[in-house]
Write a protein that holds these residues in place. Structure first.
Motif, PDB file in Angstrom:
ATOM      1  N   ILE A   1       0.853  -1.189   0.000  1.00 41.37           N
ATOM      2  CA  ILE A   1       0.000   0.000   0.000  1.00 41.37           C
ATOM      3  C   ILE A   1       0.891   1.241   0.000  1.00 41.37           C
ATOM      4  O   ILE A   1       1.774   1.367   0.855  1.00 41.37           O
ATOM      5  CB  ILE A   1      -0.929   0.001   1.235  1.00 41.37           C
ATOM      6  CG1 ILE A   1      -1.833  -1.233   1.204  1.00 41.37           C
ATOM      7  CG2 ILE A   1      -1.762   1.276   1.275  1.00 41.37           C
ATOM      8  CD1 ILE A   1      -2.702  -1.384   2.434  1.00 41.37           C
TER       9      ILE A   1
ATOM     10  N   LEU B   1      -8.544  -1.390   3.133  1.00 40.82           N
ATOM     11  CA  LEU B   1      -7.679  -1.958   2.102  1.00 40.82           C
ATOM     12  C   LEU B   1      -7.225  -3.374   2.448  1.00 40.82           C
ATOM     13  O   LEU B   1      -6.823  -4.131   1.560  1.00 40.82           O
ATOM     14  CB  LEU B   1      -6.452  -1.062   1.895  1.00 40.82           C
ATOM     15  CG  LEU B   1      -6.741   0.347   1.357  1.00 40.82           C
ATOM     16  CD1 LEU B   1      -5.461   1.167   1.281  1.00 40.82           C
ATOM     17  CD2 LEU B   1      -7.392   0.265  -0.024  1.00 40.82           C
TER      18      LEU B   1
ATOM     19  N   LEU C   1      -1.985  -3.177  -3.494  1.00 41.22           N
ATOM     20  CA  LEU C   1      -2.964  -2.627  -4.424  1.00 41.22           C
ATOM     21  C   LEU C   1      -2.660  -3.070  -5.838  1.00 41.22           C
ATOM     22  O   LEU C   1      -1.527  -3.235  -6.232  1.00 41.22           O
ATOM     23  CB  LEU C   1      -2.923  -1.092  -4.354  1.00 41.22           C
ATOM     24  CG  LEU C   1      -3.345  -0.467  -3.017  1.00 41.22           C
ATOM     25  CD1 LEU C   1      -3.182   1.023  -3.107  1.00 41.22           C
ATOM     26  CD2 LEU C   1      -4.780  -0.829  -2.705  1.00 41.22           C
TER      27      LEU C   1
END
Length: 279
Positions: A167, A193, A278
């Protein structure tokens, strides 16, 4: 060339299907045999029962010594759910600390945490048992649940740390500029997340806790505290007088919760395993 590729692909699918059938056959035999009378379980080896009966499920659900299998299922569910909550909460705390915060001897503590992954459970069993015995926690659920609330499973910490490292730190810096504290960064940025990794942790923890037999056998002796695994084991009689029909029926039922959990959350499970940050 196209026909050759199609034949190759078809051959691969056939091989995979045959391997899959071979892997699933014991489970299919278990389910099919749970509907057979005791006298036909080992004489009629086919998958389709020649004589269909539900007596095995009725007799098995009655349980042992006045304690039904419903009680065993509730006990297993309690241990599994509390273990899931403990691992998801505390392992995410520890992962956030290792992945984002700076503190003294951070690398040393992280290394020691990784070392614990390589320790076999049996190495720590005796000292843990002695400690729990001093606390008078033997024959309670504390030894099975409490470690999960102390970030005991280093594997899940490592999984989340790798996820957090993917991240971008710019998100943290932007949040800090906006006046967010570390607690708010964890709650508002990291947790949303981390959902794939958290669900992966929850699935693994639930399956491992539900299927755990060794720890439960060591720490539990009161039949009222028995889990599904201990209840199934109690149906087995070493002298050969086991009620195989009831044993197979309860074994089949024990597969339902973990199968349902995996099917419901398999999308997040695969995403959590395949990614470490991500996209």
């Amino acid at each position: 060339m196209t026909n050759r590729q199609n034949l190759t692909r078809l051959g691969r699918h056939i091989v995979i299907i045959l391997i899959g059938i071979g892997m699933l056959y014991p489970v299919l035999w278990l389910i099919a045999s749970s509907f057979k009378p005791n006298t036909m379980i080992f004489t009629n080896t086919g998958l389709w029962p020649a004589q269909f009966t539900l007596d095995n499920y009725i007799n098995g659900w009655r349980g042992l010594n006045g304690v039904s299998f419903g009680r065993f299922f509730m006990n297993s569910a309690l241990i599994s759910v509390m273990s899931v909550l403990g691992n998801v909460i505390t392992c995410s705390f520890a992962a956030f600390a290792f992945g984002r915060l700076e503190f003294r001897f951070k690398k040393l503590w992280f290394t020691l945490m990784l070392v614990t992954i390589m320790l076999p459970y049996h190495v720590t069993l005796v000292p843990q048992y002695m400690i729990y015995n001093e606390f008078q926690w033997i024959n309670t659920y504390y030894p099975l649940i409490l470690p999960k609330w102390l970030a005991h499973d280093s594997f899940f910490i490592l999984l989340m740390v790798q996820f957090i490292r993917g991240i971008p730190r710019e998100l943290d810096e932007s949040a800090t500029i906006d006046g967010c504290s570390q607690r708010q960064i964890y709650l508002r940025i990291m947790l949303p997340l981390l959902v794939p990794a958290l669900i992966t942790t929850a699935i693994f923890t639930f399956i491992w806790s539900w299927d755990d037999f060794f720890s439960q056998m060591i720490y539990l002796s009161d039949i009222r505290l028995f889990t599904v695994q201990l209840g199934i084991r109690s149906l087995f009689d070493p002298s050969g007088q086991s009620d195989w029909g009831a044993l197979l029926a309860m074994s089949a039922l024990s597969l339902l919760p973990i199968t349902a959990v995996f099917l419901l959350f398999q999308k997040y499970f695969l995403e959590g395993i395949a990614t470490t940050g991500l996209k």
